[in-house]
Design a protein around this motif. Structure first.
Motif, PDB file in Angstrom:
ATOM      1  N   LYS A  34      -7.759  11.131  12.111  1.00  0.00           N
ATOM      2  CA  LYS A  34      -7.546  11.086  13.604  1.00  0.00           C
ATOM      3  C   LYS A  34      -6.124   9.792  13.653  1.00  0.00           C
ATOM      4  CE  LYS A  34     -10.757  12.785  15.775  1.00  0.00           C
ATOM      5  NZ  LYS A  34     -10.798  13.462  15.875  1.00  0.00           N
ATOM      6  N   GLU A  35      -5.091  10.210  14.781  1.00  0.00           N
ATOM      7  CA  GLU A  35      -4.339   9.209  14.821  1.00  0.00           C
ATOM      8  C   GLU A  35      -3.934   7.987  14.684  1.00  0.00           C
ATOM      9  OE1 GLU A  35      -1.320   9.745  17.902  1.00  0.00           O
ATOM     10  OE2 GLU A  35      -0.605  11.863  16.377  1.00  0.00           O
ATOM     11  N   ASN A  36      -5.112   7.247  15.677  1.00  0.00           N
ATOM     12  CA  ASN A  36      -5.959   6.088  15.144  1.00  0.00           C
ATOM     13  C   ASN A  36      -6.778   5.492  14.008  1.00  0.00           C
ATOM     14  OD1 ASN A  36      -8.036   6.882  16.193  1.00  0.00           O
ATOM     15  ND2 ASN A  36      -8.512   6.133  18.033  1.00  0.00           N
ATOM     16  N   GLN A  37      -7.204   6.495  12.984  1.00  0.00           N
ATOM     17  CA  GLN A  37      -7.377   5.775  11.739  1.00  0.00           C
ATOM     18  C   GLN A  37      -6.867   5.312  11.180  1.00  0.00           C
ATOM     19  OE1 GLN A  37      -9.789   9.660  10.584  1.00  0.00           O
ATOM     20  NE2 GLN A  37      -9.891   8.011   8.531  1.00  0.00           N
ATOM     21  N   ILE A  38      -7.717   3.843  10.782  1.00  0.00           N
ATOM     22  CA  ILE A  38      -6.330   3.228   9.795  1.00  0.00           C
ATOM     23  C   ILE A  38      -7.081   3.585   8.232  1.00  0.00           C
ATOM     24  CG2 ILE A  38      -6.916   0.991   9.183  1.00  0.00           C
ATOM     25  CD1 ILE A  38      -7.753  -0.109  12.252  1.00  0.00           C
ATOM     26  N   LEU A  39      -5.664   3.259   7.913  1.00  0.00           N
ATOM     27  CA  LEU A  39      -6.142   3.380   6.562  1.00  0.00           C
ATOM     28  C   LEU A  39      -5.401   2.010   5.477  1.00  0.00           C
ATOM     29  CD1 LEU A  39      -3.440   6.849   6.542  1.00  0.00           C
ATOM     30  CD2 LEU A  39      -6.265   6.634   6.601  1.00  0.00           C
ATOM     31  N   ASN A  40      -6.158   1.288   5.470  1.00  0.00           N
ATOM     32  CA  ASN A  40      -6.197   0.674   4.080  1.00  0.00           C
ATOM     33  C   ASN A  40      -6.343   0.681   2.472  1.00  0.00           C
ATOM     34  OD1 ASN A  40      -9.245   0.429   3.546  1.00  0.00           O
ATOM     35  ND2 ASN A  40      -9.105  -0.861   5.408  1.00  0.00           N
ATOM     36  N   PHE A  83       5.085   6.271   1.173  1.00  0.00           N
ATOM     37  CA  PHE A  83       6.020   5.599   1.983  1.00  0.00           C
ATOM     38  C   PHE A  83       4.679   4.165   1.617  1.00  0.00           C
ATOM     39  CE2 PHE A  83       6.137   9.345   4.837  1.00  0.00           C
ATOM     40  CZ  PHE A  83       7.333   9.100   4.632  1.00  0.00           C
ATOM     41  N   ASN A  84       5.596   3.043   1.836  1.00  0.00           N
ATOM     42  CA  ASN A  84       4.879   2.035   1.542  1.00  0.00           C
ATOM     43  C   ASN A  84       5.071   1.263   2.558  1.00  0.00           C
ATOM     44  OD1 ASN A  84       4.650   2.071  -1.547  1.00  0.00           O
ATOM     45  ND2 ASN A  84       7.216   2.307  -1.512  1.00  0.00           N
ATOM     46  N   PHE A  85       3.403   1.009   2.911  1.00  0.00           N
ATOM     47  CA  PHE A  85       3.710  -0.390   3.728  1.00  0.00           C
ATOM     48  C   PHE A  85       2.644  -1.480   3.812  1.00  0.00           C
ATOM     49  CE2 PHE A  85       2.977   4.954   5.327  1.00  0.00           C
ATOM     50  CZ  PHE A  85       3.916   3.960   7.251  1.00  0.00           C
ATOM     51  N   SER A  86       2.934  -2.616   3.955  1.00  0.00           N
ATOM     52  CA  SER A  86       2.781  -3.893   3.616  1.00  0.00           C
ATOM     53  C   SER A  86       1.398  -3.937   3.736  1.00  0.00           C
ATOM     54  CB  SER A  86       3.717  -5.007   4.332  1.00  0.00           C
ATOM     55  OG  SER A  86       3.533  -4.984   6.105  1.00  0.00           O
ATOM     56  N   LYS A  87       0.232  -3.490   4.836  1.00  0.00           N
ATOM     57  CA  LYS A  87      -0.224  -3.720   5.478  1.00  0.00           C
ATOM     58  C   LYS A  87      -1.057  -2.410   5.738  1.00  0.00           C
ATOM     59  CE  LYS A  87       0.601  -4.485   9.487  1.00  0.00           C
ATOM     60  NZ  LYS A  87       0.425  -5.947  11.112  1.00  0.00           N
ATOM     61  N   SER A  88      -2.418  -2.401   6.226  1.00  0.00           N
ATOM     62  CA  SER A  88      -3.250  -0.911   6.796  1.00  0.00           C
ATOM     63  C   SER A  88      -2.135  -0.389   7.239  1.00  0.00           C
ATOM     64  CB  SER A  88      -4.404  -1.610   7.021  1.00  0.00           C
ATOM     65  OG  SER A  88      -3.867  -2.091   8.809  1.00  0.00           O
ATOM     66  N   CYS A  89      -2.685   0.827   7.694  1.00  0.00           N
ATOM     67  CA  CYS A  89      -1.326   1.624   8.242  1.00  0.00           C
ATOM     68  C   CYS A  89      -2.994   2.716   8.828  1.00  0.00           C
ATOM     69  CB  CYS A  89      -0.150   2.466   8.189  1.00  0.00           C
ATOM     70  SG  CYS A  89      -0.751   3.204   7.172  1.00  0.00           S
ATOM     71  N   LYS A  90      -1.934   3.521  10.545  1.00  0.00           N
ATOM     72  CA  LYS A  90      -2.452   4.667  11.076  1.00  0.00           C
ATOM     73  C   LYS A  90      -1.324   5.381  10.446  1.00  0.00           C
ATOM     74  CE  LYS A  90      -4.267   1.522  13.929  1.00  0.00           C
ATOM     75  NZ  LYS A  90      -4.892   1.267  16.066  1.00  0.00           N
ATOM     76  N   MET A 124       0.764  -1.317   0.224  1.00  0.00           N
ATOM     77  CA  MET A 124       0.062   0.498  -0.117  1.00  0.00           C
ATOM     78  C   MET A 124       0.493   1.186  -0.588  1.00  0.00           C
ATOM     79  SD  MET A 124      -2.646   1.290   2.837  1.00  0.00           S
ATOM     80  CE  MET A 124      -1.375   1.378   4.022  1.00  0.00           C
ATOM     81  N   LYS A 125       0.426   2.282  -0.679  1.00  0.00           N
ATOM     82  CA  LYS A 125       1.190   3.632  -0.609  1.00  0.00           C
ATOM     83  C   LYS A 125       0.490   4.531  -0.214  1.00  0.00           C
ATOM     84  CE  LYS A 125       3.943   4.524  -4.275  1.00  0.00           C
ATOM     85  NZ  LYS A 125       3.924   4.452  -6.425  1.00  0.00           N
ATOM     86  N   ILE A 126       1.224   5.469   0.189  1.00  0.00           N
ATOM     87  CA  ILE A 126       0.962   6.575   0.835  1.00  0.00           C
ATOM     88  C   ILE A 126       1.633   7.869   0.508  1.00  0.00           C
ATOM     89  CG2 ILE A 126       0.164   7.933   2.976  1.00  0.00           C
ATOM     90  CD1 ILE A 126      -1.652   5.334   2.970  1.00  0.00           C
ATOM     91  N   SER A 127       0.866   8.321  -0.335  1.00  0.00           N
ATOM     92  CA  SER A 127       1.791   9.817  -0.322  1.00  0.00           C
ATOM     93  C   SER A 127       1.181  10.824   0.004  1.00  0.00           C
ATOM     94  CB  SER A 127       1.079  10.032  -1.875  1.00  0.00           C
ATOM     95  OG  SER A 127       1.895   9.264  -2.586  1.00  0.00           O
ATOM     96  N   VAL A 128       1.555  11.495   0.868  1.00  0.00           N
ATOM     97  CA  VAL A 128       2.099  12.348   1.647  1.00  0.00           C
ATOM     98  C   VAL A 128       2.035  14.021   1.387  1.00  0.00           C
ATOM     99  CG1 VAL A 128       2.614  14.189   4.010  1.00  0.00           C
ATOM    100  CG2 VAL A 128       2.399  11.258   3.527  1.00  0.00           C
ATOM    101  N   GLU A 129       1.147  14.646   1.073  1.00  0.00           N
ATOM    102  CA  GLU A 129       1.360  16.034   0.661  1.00  0.00           C
ATOM    103  C   GLU A 129       1.892  17.099   1.696  1.00  0.00           C
ATOM    104  OE1 GLU A 129      -1.032  17.648  -2.415  1.00  0.00           O
ATOM    105  OE2 GLU A 129      -2.535  16.488  -1.338  1.00  0.00           O
ATOM    106  N   LEU A 130       2.977  18.146   1.257  1.00  0.00           N
ATOM    107  CA  LEU A 130       4.015  18.883   2.021  1.00  0.00           C
ATOM    108  C   LEU A 130       2.984  20.154   2.129  1.00  0.00           C
ATOM    109  CD1 LEU A 130       7.072  17.420   1.713  1.00  0.00           C
ATOM    110  CD2 LEU A 130       5.691  16.272   3.416  1.00  0.00           C
TER     111      LEU A 130
END
Length: 89
Positions: A69-75, A22-29, A1-7
């Protein structure tokens, strides 16, 4: 899973481009994304404490302009924004 963070704001100093990916192998927060950002600052800016404080105090938003929110899951692959605090006078 790829998350792009706009600055946005002062966070644009984190990269020559307007985003980091950033690449993640599964869901992230958001807390996981913050860890990746801290690692980036450690590697590219010798652990710049001011940049780390920016990460710590920033809000994150979805591509639909909703605060995440910090604990919200991104999948899924998505773009989020880092919104540093803004000072003014």
């Amino acid at each position: 899973m790829k998350i792009s963070v706009e600055l946005f704001g002062v966070a644009r100093e984190f990269s020559k481009t307007k985003y980091l990916e950033f690449n993640f192998s599964k869901s992230c927060k958001i807390i996981d994304i913050k860890k990746k950002l801290y690692e980036h600052v450690d590697n590219k800016f010798n652990g710049n404490l001011n940049y780390k404080e920016i990460i710590k105090s920033s809000a994150f938003c979805s591509d639909k302009d909703q605060v995440i929110k910090e604990n919200q899951i991104l999948n899924k692959n998505q773009i989020i924004g880092i919104i540093p605090p803004i000072g003014g006078g």
